[in-house]
Design a protein around this motif. Structure first.
Motif, PDB file in Angstrom:
ATOM      1  N   PRO A  21       8.905  17.208  32.550  1.00 57.73           N
ATOM      2  CA  PRO A  21      10.348  16.938  32.471  1.00 57.73           C
ATOM      3  C   PRO A  21      10.887  16.051  33.589  1.00 57.73           C
ATOM      4  CG  PRO A  21       9.900  19.226  31.952  1.00 57.73           C
ATOM      5  CD  PRO A  21       8.606  18.652  32.439  1.00 57.73           C
ATOM      6  N   ALA A  22      10.462  16.298  34.819  1.00 56.36           N
ATOM      7  CA  ALA A  22      10.993  15.517  35.932  1.00 56.36           C
ATOM      8  C   ALA A  22      10.603  14.050  35.812  1.00 56.36           C
ATOM      9  CB  ALA A  22      10.492  16.084  37.258  1.00 56.36           C
ATOM     10  N   VAL A  23       9.350  13.805  35.432  1.00 55.28           N
ATOM     11  CA  VAL A  23       8.883  12.432  35.262  1.00 55.28           C
ATOM     12  C   VAL A  23       9.629  11.763  34.112  1.00 55.28           C
ATOM     13  CG1 VAL A  23       6.916  10.974  34.672  1.00 55.28           C
ATOM     14  CG2 VAL A  23       6.601  12.929  36.203  1.00 55.28           C
ATOM     15  N   MET A  24       9.791  12.507  33.003  1.00 52.42           N
ATOM     16  CA  MET A  24      10.453  11.947  31.840  1.00 52.42           C
ATOM     17  C   MET A  24      11.905  11.583  32.150  1.00 52.42           C
ATOM     18  SD  MET A  24      10.409  13.329  27.928  1.00 52.42           S
ATOM     19  CE  MET A  24      10.903  14.993  28.352  1.00 52.42           C
ATOM     20  N   VAL A  25      12.591  12.453  32.863  1.00 55.23           N
ATOM     21  CA  VAL A  25      13.979  12.159  33.233  1.00 55.23           C
ATOM     22  C   VAL A  25      14.040  10.931  34.129  1.00 55.23           C
ATOM     23  CG1 VAL A  25      15.955  12.990  34.559  1.00 55.23           C
ATOM     24  CG2 VAL A  25      14.817  14.521  32.952  1.00 55.23           C
ATOM     25  N   GLY A  26      13.089  10.827  35.051  1.00 51.88           N
ATOM     26  CA  GLY A  26      13.075   9.682  35.950  1.00 51.88           C
ATOM     27  C   GLY A  26      12.853   8.375  35.212  1.00 51.88           C
ATOM     28  N   VAL A  27      11.877   8.366  34.290  1.00 51.35           N
ATOM     29  CA  VAL A  27      11.587   7.150  33.522  1.00 51.35           C
ATOM     30  C   VAL A  27      12.762   6.794  32.615  1.00 51.35           C
ATOM     31  CG1 VAL A  27      10.083   6.125  31.778  1.00 51.35           C
ATOM     32  CG2 VAL A  27       9.099   7.502  33.617  1.00 51.35           C
ATOM     33  N   ALA A  28      13.347   7.801  31.970  1.00 48.55           N
ATOM     34  CA  ALA A  28      14.500   7.559  31.099  1.00 48.55           C
ATOM     35  C   ALA A  28      15.664   6.969  31.889  1.00 48.55           C
ATOM     36  CB  ALA A  28      14.926   8.854  30.416  1.00 48.55           C
ATOM     37  N   SER A  90      -0.961   7.795  35.701  1.00 48.18           N
ATOM     38  CA  SER A  90      -1.203   7.731  37.135  1.00 48.18           C
ATOM     39  C   SER A  90      -2.294   6.708  37.444  1.00 48.18           C
ATOM     40  CB  SER A  90      -1.623   9.108  37.661  1.00 48.18           C
ATOM     41  OG  SER A  90      -2.789   9.562  36.987  1.00 48.18           O
ATOM     42  N   GLY A  91      -3.033   6.292  36.409  1.00 49.73           N
ATOM     43  CA  GLY A  91      -4.018   5.233  36.580  1.00 49.73           C
ATOM     44  C   GLY A  91      -5.380   5.693  37.047  1.00 49.73           C
ATOM     45  N   ASP A  92      -5.598   7.016  37.116  1.00 49.22           N
ATOM     46  CA  ASP A  92      -6.866   7.514  37.638  1.00 49.22           C
ATOM     47  C   ASP A  92      -7.833   7.955  36.539  1.00 49.22           C
ATOM     48  OD1 ASP A  92      -5.412   9.651  36.787  1.00 49.22           O
ATOM     49  OD2 ASP A  92      -5.641  10.850  38.621  1.00 49.22           O
ATOM     50  N   ARG A  93      -7.558   7.588  35.290  1.00 56.54           N
ATOM     51  CA  ARG A  93      -8.427   7.954  34.172  1.00 56.54           C
ATOM     52  C   ARG A  93      -8.783   6.708  33.364  1.00 56.54           C
ATOM     53  NH1 ARG A  93      -7.778  13.572  33.284  1.00 56.54           N
ATOM     54  NH2 ARG A  93      -9.497  13.397  31.794  1.00 56.54           N
ATOM     55  N   PRO A  94      -9.642   5.832  33.915  1.00 55.39           N
ATOM     56  CA  PRO A  94      -9.957   4.580  33.221  1.00 55.39           C
ATOM     57  C   PRO A  94     -10.537   4.773  31.821  1.00 55.39           C
ATOM     58  CG  PRO A  94     -11.457   4.948  35.068  1.00 55.39           C
ATOM     59  CD  PRO A  94     -10.337   5.920  35.213  1.00 55.39           C
ATOM     60  N   ARG A 110       1.652   1.835  35.432  1.00 55.31           N
ATOM     61  CA  ARG A 110       1.514   3.032  36.273  1.00 55.31           C
ATOM     62  C   ARG A 110       2.865   3.717  36.459  1.00 55.31           C
ATOM     63  NH1 ARG A 110      -2.378   4.360  40.256  1.00 55.31           N
ATOM     64  NH2 ARG A 110      -4.328   3.179  40.082  1.00 55.31           N
ATOM     65  N   LYS A 111       2.833   5.038  36.520  1.00 53.90           N
ATOM     66  CA  LYS A 111       4.054   5.791  36.784  1.00 53.90           C
ATOM     67  C   LYS A 111       4.597   5.480  38.177  1.00 53.90           C
ATOM     68  CE  LYS A 111       2.829   9.699  33.806  1.00 53.90           C
ATOM     69  NZ  LYS A 111       2.604  11.164  33.729  1.00 53.90           N
ATOM     70  N   SER A 112       3.713   5.071  39.068  1.00 51.73           N
ATOM     71  CA  SER A 112       4.107   4.818  40.458  1.00 51.73           C
ATOM     72  C   SER A 112       4.657   3.413  40.688  1.00 51.73           C
ATOM     73  CB  SER A 112       2.901   5.038  41.378  1.00 51.73           C
ATOM     74  OG  SER A 112       1.829   4.179  41.013  1.00 51.73           O
ATOM     75  N   GLU A 113       4.698   2.578  39.636  1.00 52.76           N
ATOM     76  CA  GLU A 113       5.201   1.217  39.802  1.00 52.76           C
ATOM     77  C   GLU A 113       6.688   1.215  40.144  1.00 52.76           C
ATOM     78  OE1 GLU A 113       3.694  -1.484  40.020  1.00 52.76           O
ATOM     79  OE2 GLU A 113       1.785  -1.320  38.938  1.00 52.76           O
ATOM     80  N   GLU A 114       7.131   0.122  40.717  1.00 53.43           N
ATOM     81  CA  GLU A 114       8.556  -0.060  40.997  1.00 53.43           C
ATOM     82  C   GLU A 114       9.323  -0.104  39.666  1.00 53.43           C
ATOM     83  OE1 GLU A 114      10.173  -0.212  43.914  1.00 53.43           O
ATOM     84  OE2 GLU A 114       8.268   0.221  44.924  1.00 53.43           O
ATOM     85  N   PRO A 115      10.573   0.358  39.653  1.00 60.76           N
ATOM     86  CA  PRO A 115      11.355   0.349  38.411  1.00 60.76           C
ATOM     87  C   PRO A 115      11.350  -0.994  37.696  1.00 60.76           C
ATOM     88  CG  PRO A 115      12.515   1.608  40.075  1.00 60.76           C
ATOM     89  CD  PRO A 115      11.317   0.992  40.761  1.00 60.76           C
TER      90      PRO A 115
END
Length: 222
Positions: A21-28, A90-94, A110-115
């Motif tokens: 949920p936290a990640v989804m809210v952030g991306v949204a 997260s990019g750690d599962r090629p 990546r989830k960690s990329e800049e907006p």
């Protein structure tokens, strides 16, 4: 979990699948901050997103969900929506990235990329282009299955018509399929060529790839 936002005609309609949920809210929040796109539905699984009944211009898909589903299964299910799929991870599962590429994803971020990087990746796939990050390219480069570009008979047929100058609408009429299905095939074709380091972002590039692979004959010189 699913939510809706108000519709704005000029905005690209985005769906998000993520069970954090936290990640989804952030991306949204990042997507909704842009004037040319908005999140119209979010869900913890692909089946939940489809069940919202919303129409989308693109879907962001978390690569690894807790329900045990695979990228192949999820992208196949999303195929019923006829929209490009951008995986974010997260990019750690090629291995999962390669699987998503084989299944027809239009790119990865990546989830960690800049907006700004995240929204640009969304814009690319909505426009029918490939969002090929460094991680995406590295994962695909290590996969020998992507050295040759193996198009399905239908993909080769559609590429041949497009290379001959036909529009998506005309190709749909010729093959008795929908325009959306034609565009979906073209997206998959472009993903395959991009994965083989033979990108085809434009119609001219598609013609060149079709020529290189013997799908169309060269134009005779007069």
């Amino acid at each position: 979990m699913s939510t809706g936002t108000s519709e704005v005609t000029a905005q690209a309609r985005i769906g998000i699948v993520d069970d954090h949920p936290a990640v989804m809210v952030g991306v949204a929040t990042i997507v909704n901050h842009e004037p040319d796109m908005c999140v119209v539905a979010t869900a913890a699984s692909v089946s939940e997103l489809i069940a919202t009944g919303q129409s989308f211009d693109g879907v962001m898909l978390d690569l690894l969900l807790a329900d045990g589903s695979t990228p192949t299964e999820n992208i196949a299910s999303l195929g019923s929506l006829n929209v490009p799929v951008l995986v974010y991870t997260s990019g750690d599962r090629p291995a999962l990235v390669r699987e998503a590429a084989r299944a027809g994803a239009a790119g990865m971020v990546r989830k960690s990329e800049e907006p700004g990087e995240i929204v640009e990746a969304v814009r690319l796939v909505v426009r029918g282009e490939v969002a090929a990050s460094a991680d995406w390219a590295a994962a695909i480069e290590s996969d020998p299955q992507f050295v040759p570009v193996q198009l399905s008979p239908r993909e080769a047929e559609i590429l041949g018509h497009c290379a001959a100058g036909e529009t998506a609408v005309r190709v749909a009429q010729l093959l008795f399929i929908s325009r959306e299905t034609v565009l979906d095939h073209i997206r998959r074709i472009r993903v395959k060529y991009a994965a083989a380091k033979r990108p085809a972002p434009t119609k001219i590039d598609l013609y060149q790839r079709a020529l290189e692979d013997g799908i169309v004959a060269p134009i005779p010189q007069i």
